[in-house]
Design a protein around this motif. Structure first.
Motif, short mmCIF file in Angstrom:
data_model
loop_
_atom_site.label_atom_id
_atom_site.label_comp_id
_atom_site.label_asym_id
_atom_site.label_seq_id
_atom_site.Cartn_x
_atom_site.Cartn_y
_atom_site.Cartn_z
N ILE A 46 44.67 38.39 38.28
CA ILE A 46 43.76 39.31 37.61
C ILE A 46 42.81 38.50 36.74
O ILE A 46 43.22 37.53 36.08
CB ILE A 46 44.56 40.31 36.74
N ASN A 47 41.55 38.91 36.67
CA ASN A 47 40.57 38.23 35.83
C ASN A 47 40.95 38.40 34.36
O ASN A 47 41.18 39.51 33.89
CB ASN A 47 39.18 38.80 36.10
N THR A 48 41.02 37.30 33.64
CA THR A 48 41.45 37.30 32.24
C THR A 48 40.55 38.16 31.36
O THR A 48 41.03 38.97 30.57
CB THR A 48 41.49 35.85 31.70
N GLY A 49 39.25 37.99 31.47
CA GLY A 49 38.32 38.76 30.65
C GLY A 49 38.37 40.24 30.93
O GLY A 49 38.31 41.07 30.01
N HIS A 50 38.52 40.62 32.20
CA HIS A 50 38.56 42.03 32.56
C HIS A 50 39.81 42.71 32.02
O HIS A 50 39.73 43.81 31.47
CB HIS A 50 38.48 42.19 34.08
N ILE A 51 40.95 42.08 32.17
CA ILE A 51 42.17 42.72 31.67
C ILE A 51 42.19 42.71 30.15
O ILE A 51 42.68 43.65 29.52
CB ILE A 51 43.46 42.12 32.28
N SER A 52 41.62 41.69 29.55
CA SER A 52 41.51 41.65 28.09
C SER A 52 40.69 42.84 27.60
O SER A 52 41.05 43.49 26.62
CB SER A 52 40.87 40.33 27.66
N ASP A 53 39.59 43.14 28.29
CA ASP A 53 38.77 44.30 27.94
C ASP A 53 39.54 45.61 28.15
O ASP A 53 39.45 46.53 27.35
CB ASP A 53 37.49 44.34 28.78
N ALA A 54 40.29 45.69 29.24
CA ALA A 54 41.01 46.93 29.57
C ALA A 54 42.13 47.24 28.57
O ALA A 54 42.32 48.39 28.20
CB ALA A 54 41.59 46.84 30.98
N ILE A 55 42.87 46.21 28.14
CA ILE A 55 43.98 46.46 27.22
C ILE A 55 43.56 46.30 25.77
O ILE A 55 44.35 46.51 24.86
CB ILE A 55 45.20 45.56 27.53
#
Length: 156
Positions: A46-55
């Motif tokens: 999973i893309n780190t930045g994307h999941i960081s934004d999601a959670i």
């Protein structure tokens, strides 16, 4: 003539910039059946930045990986032959722009059908695409998930 060159240069620059703002949202999961231990092992990328934004937690925070595991647990369900399977998380790691999450479903003797619900990042990014590649006793299957198609099933 000079105005035409400036206009052409401006249009070329504008069209290049329009590609720069495009972001691709995807996750990839590989599922391998280990016959000796009767286990389905999953590895998600999973893309780190994307999941960081999601959670909504900074990736440099001490609890980031624990929150990622919790998020994946709430957004990934597995059913073998119609029965839900409990997922056990075995690890995770952040490697630059990628978060790797490792989990498994134990006690899987035979798989006639495999149903997966995968909503990873679908709530945060409307154009998100999730792919799951499954290897079971020499057979390969691929599932795709997106908004409106969060559940997929394959038969072996």
């Amino acid at each position: 003539m000079r105005k035409i060159l400036y206009l052409t240069g401006f249009l070329a620059l504008f069209s290049l910039m329009s590609f720069a703002v495009f972001d691709f949202y995807s996750s990839m999961t590989k599922a391998d059946y280990i016959e000796g231990s009767k286990t389905l092992k999953f590895t998600s990328k999973i893309n780190t930045g994307h999941i960081s934004d999601a959670i909504k937690i900074n990736r440099n925070t001490a609890g980031f990986e624990a929150e990622v595991k919790k998020y994946v647990n709430n957004n990934f369900d597995v059913y073998v032959n119609g029965s839900p399977k409990t997922l056990t998380f075995t690890g995770s790691q952040v490697s630059g722009e990628t978060v790797w999450v490792y989990f498994e479903a134990n006690g899987v003797s035979d798989v006639n059908s495999l149903k997966i619900k995968n909503t990873i990042l679908l709530g945060a990014f409307p154009k998100q695409i999730n792919v799951v590649n499954i290897a079971y006793k020499g057979n390969q299957q691929t599932m795709n998930f997106q908004r409106g198609k969060e559940v997929n099933e394959v038969d072996f």
